[in-house]
Scaffold this motif. Sequence first.
Motif, PDB file in Angstrom:
ATOM      1  N   PRO A   1      -4.421   6.482  10.177  1.00 39.51           N
ATOM      2  CA  PRO A   1      -4.238   5.154   9.478  1.00 39.51           C
ATOM      3  C   PRO A   1      -3.392   5.572   8.327  1.00 39.51           C
ATOM      4  O   PRO A   1      -3.119   6.635   7.892  1.00 39.51           O
ATOM      5  CB  PRO A   1      -5.785   5.116   8.806  1.00 39.51           C
ATOM      6  CG  PRO A   1      -6.202   6.288   8.743  1.00 39.51           C
ATOM      7  CD  PRO A   1      -5.607   7.109   9.818  1.00 39.51           C
ATOM      8  N   VAL A   2      -2.892   4.429   7.855  1.00 38.76           N
ATOM      9  CA  VAL A   2      -2.096   4.265   6.472  1.00 38.76           C
ATOM     10  C   VAL A   2      -3.077   4.071   5.438  1.00 38.76           C
ATOM     11  O   VAL A   2      -3.930   2.987   5.386  1.00 38.76           O
ATOM     12  CB  VAL A   2      -0.814   3.448   6.608  1.00 38.76           C
ATOM     13  CG1 VAL A   2      -0.185   3.280   5.371  1.00 38.76           C
ATOM     14  CG2 VAL A   2      -0.011   3.779   7.632  1.00 38.76           C
ATOM     15  N   VAL A   3      -3.018   4.698   4.353  1.00 34.36           N
ATOM     16  CA  VAL A   3      -3.880   4.488   3.386  1.00 34.36           C
ATOM     17  C   VAL A   3      -3.150   3.878   2.075  1.00 34.36           C
ATOM     18  O   VAL A   3      -2.101   4.349   1.822  1.00 34.36           O
ATOM     19  CB  VAL A   3      -4.701   5.667   2.799  1.00 34.36           C
ATOM     20  CG1 VAL A   3      -5.452   5.493   1.631  1.00 34.36           C
ATOM     21  CG2 VAL A   3      -5.435   6.253   3.778  1.00 34.36           C
ATOM     22  N   THR A   4      -3.298   2.615   1.570  1.00 32.37           N
ATOM     23  CA  THR A   4      -2.562   1.635   0.716  1.00 32.37           C
ATOM     24  C   THR A   4      -3.392   1.499  -0.431  1.00 32.37           C
ATOM     25  O   THR A   4      -4.528   1.139  -0.535  1.00 32.37           O
ATOM     26  CB  THR A   4      -2.291   0.545   1.251  1.00 32.37           C
ATOM     27  OG1 THR A   4      -1.408   0.670   2.460  1.00 32.37           O
ATOM     28  CG2 THR A   4      -1.590  -0.212   0.151  1.00 32.37           C
ATOM     29  N   VAL A   5      -3.149   2.063  -1.817  1.00 32.41           N
ATOM     30  CA  VAL A   5      -3.708   2.077  -2.992  1.00 32.41           C
ATOM     31  C   VAL A   5      -3.467   0.564  -3.635  1.00 32.41           C
ATOM     32  O   VAL A   5      -2.587  -0.049  -3.427  1.00 32.41           O
ATOM     33  CB  VAL A   5      -3.180   2.979  -4.016  1.00 32.41           C
ATOM     34  CG1 VAL A   5      -3.973   2.777  -5.061  1.00 32.41           C
ATOM     35  CG2 VAL A   5      -3.359   4.743  -3.403  1.00 32.41           C
ATOM     36  N   GLY A   6      -4.669  -0.186  -3.693  1.00 38.89           N
ATOM     37  CA  GLY A   6      -4.730  -1.459  -4.239  1.00 38.89           C
ATOM     38  C   GLY A   6      -4.250  -1.849  -5.419  1.00 38.89           C
ATOM     39  O   GLY A   6      -3.318  -2.696  -5.390  1.00 38.89           O
ATOM     40  N   ASP A   7      -4.326  -0.757  -6.405  1.00 39.97           N
ATOM     41  CA  ASP A   7      -3.897  -0.983  -7.650  1.00 39.97           C
ATOM     42  C   ASP A   7      -3.282   0.477  -8.332  1.00 39.97           C
ATOM     43  O   ASP A   7      -4.118   1.449  -8.896  1.00 39.97           O
ATOM     44  CB  ASP A   7      -4.847  -1.737  -8.588  1.00 39.97           C
ATOM     45  CG  ASP A   7      -4.465  -2.203 -10.056  1.00 39.97           C
ATOM     46  OD1 ASP A   7      -3.163  -1.513 -10.301  1.00 39.97           O
ATOM     47  OD2 ASP A   7      -5.007  -2.674 -10.669  1.00 39.97           O
ATOM     48  N   ALA A   8      -2.187   0.717  -7.924  1.00 39.75           N
ATOM     49  CA  ALA A   8      -1.591   1.971  -8.346  1.00 39.75           C
ATOM     50  C   ALA A   8      -1.863   2.474  -9.814  1.00 39.75           C
ATOM     51  O   ALA A   8      -2.017   3.602 -10.343  1.00 39.75           O
ATOM     52  CB  ALA A   8      -0.356   2.238  -7.802  1.00 39.75           C
ATOM     53  N   LYS A   9      -1.403   1.335 -10.584  1.00 44.60           N
ATOM     54  CA  LYS A   9      -1.373   1.416 -12.173  1.00 44.60           C
ATOM     55  C   LYS A   9      -2.702   2.002 -12.625  1.00 44.60           C
ATOM     56  O   LYS A   9      -2.780   2.959 -13.513  1.00 44.60           O
ATOM     57  CB  LYS A   9      -1.107   0.482 -12.603  1.00 44.60           C
ATOM     58  CG  LYS A   9       0.359   0.116 -12.869  1.00 44.60           C
ATOM     59  CD  LYS A   9       1.019  -0.949 -13.358  1.00 44.60           C
ATOM     60  CE  LYS A   9       2.563  -1.290 -13.327  1.00 44.60           C
ATOM     61  NZ  LYS A   9       2.873  -2.476 -13.670  1.00 44.60           N
ATOM     62  N   ARG A  10      -3.979   1.338 -11.942  1.00 46.46           N
ATOM     63  CA  ARG A  10      -5.166   1.769 -12.422  1.00 46.46           C
ATOM     64  C   ARG A  10      -5.623   3.359 -12.078  1.00 46.46           C
ATOM     65  O   ARG A  10      -6.230   4.073 -12.773  1.00 46.46           O
ATOM     66  CB  ARG A  10      -6.248   0.980 -11.824  1.00 46.46           C
ATOM     67  CG  ARG A  10      -6.415  -0.490 -12.350  1.00 46.46           C
ATOM     68  CD  ARG A  10      -7.358  -1.311 -11.787  1.00 46.46           C
ATOM     69  NE  ARG A  10      -8.719  -0.788 -12.431  1.00 46.46           N
ATOM     70  CZ  ARG A  10      -9.914  -1.315 -11.695  1.00 46.46           C
ATOM     71  NH1 ARG A  10      -9.688  -2.301 -10.943  1.00 46.46           N
ATOM     72  NH2 ARG A  10     -11.032  -0.809 -12.172  1.00 46.46           N
ATOM     73  N   ILE A  11      -4.927   3.916 -11.332  1.00 47.56           N
ATOM     74  CA  ILE A  11      -5.237   5.406 -10.924  1.00 47.56           C
ATOM     75  C   ILE A  11      -4.881   6.187 -12.013  1.00 47.56           C
ATOM     76  O   ILE A  11      -5.448   7.080 -12.346  1.00 47.56           O
ATOM     77  CB  ILE A  11      -4.375   5.730  -9.518  1.00 47.56           C
ATOM     78  CG1 ILE A  11      -5.256   5.344  -8.470  1.00 47.56           C
ATOM     79  CG2 ILE A  11      -4.639   7.306  -9.539  1.00 47.56           C
ATOM     80  CD1 ILE A  11      -4.643   5.918  -7.116  1.00 47.56           C
ATOM     81  N   LEU A  12      -3.637   5.629 -12.891  1.00 44.14           N
ATOM     82  CA  LEU A  12      -3.311   6.497 -14.045  1.00 44.14           C
ATOM     83  C   LEU A  12      -3.821   6.213 -15.258  1.00 44.14           C
ATOM     84  O   LEU A  12      -3.794   7.230 -15.912  1.00 44.14           O
ATOM     85  CB  LEU A  12      -1.646   5.894 -14.103  1.00 44.14           C
ATOM     86  CG  LEU A  12      -0.738   6.278 -12.852  1.00 44.14           C
ATOM     87  CD1 LEU A  12       0.556   5.587 -13.405  1.00 44.14           C
ATOM     88  CD2 LEU A  12      -0.642   7.787 -12.795  1.00 44.14           C
ATOM     89  N   THR A  13      -4.746   4.854 -15.069  1.00 44.38           N
ATOM     90  CA  THR A  13      -5.283   4.657 -16.696  1.00 44.38           C
ATOM     91  C   THR A  13      -6.729   4.604 -16.600  1.00 44.38           C
ATOM     92  O   THR A  13      -7.469   4.686 -17.790  1.00 44.38           O
ATOM     93  CB  THR A  13      -4.634   3.472 -17.253  1.00 44.38           C
ATOM     94  OG1 THR A  13      -5.035   2.510 -16.136  1.00 44.38           O
ATOM     95  CG2 THR A  13      -3.192   3.365 -17.321  1.00 44.38           C
ATOM     96  N   ASP A  14      -7.541   4.483 -15.343  1.00 42.56           N
ATOM     97  CA  ASP A  14      -8.703   4.435 -15.140  1.00 42.56           C
ATOM     98  C   ASP A  14      -9.475   5.576 -14.507  1.00 42.56           C
ATOM     99  O   ASP A  14      -9.329   5.484 -13.336  1.00 42.56           O
ATOM    100  CB  ASP A  14      -8.951   2.765 -14.783  1.00 42.56           C
ATOM    101  CG  ASP A  14     -10.277   2.322 -14.487  1.00 42.56           C
ATOM    102  OD1 ASP A  14     -11.243   3.152 -14.763  1.00 42.56           O
ATOM    103  OD2 ASP A  14     -10.776   1.145 -14.258  1.00 42.56           O
TER     104      ASP A  14
END
Length: 131
Positions: free
Chosen positions: A88-101
């Motif tokens: 599968p291809v894994v797509t992060v729904g909200d990339a900015k939140r990985i950095l901040t949350d």
Amino acid sequence: MIFLVDHNLEGHALLLAGRLTNQGWLDLLPIRFALLEEVGLPVNSSDRVVWRFAQTNQMILLTANRRMKGKDSLEEVLQEENTSTSLPVVTVGDAKRILTDSSYRDLCLNRLLEIVLYLDNYLGTRRIFIP
């Protein structure tokens, strides 16, 4: 399992790898994040080239914003070339939140772990959005 990290998620992958290490998962599972440059792919490679490379080398593509339209878009590639044994291809729904949350980051990490642990259940799935 190697995750091939799209060029726009390099810092994100570093944070995820750090969490894997801190939580001791790397002692249990051989997970690695590889950058496009590390595997010899230019950052401007087409979606088709990146997807084919990942499949050929048994890597899961980790992305956030591959194109949805055009003859070499990720969506087109998945429709044309995906099989029941494709990773599968894994797509992060909200990339900015990985950095901040950190809570969101942990949700994404838990989902990645689930995919690795139960990979056979996800073969042929095309695309998985996380968390």
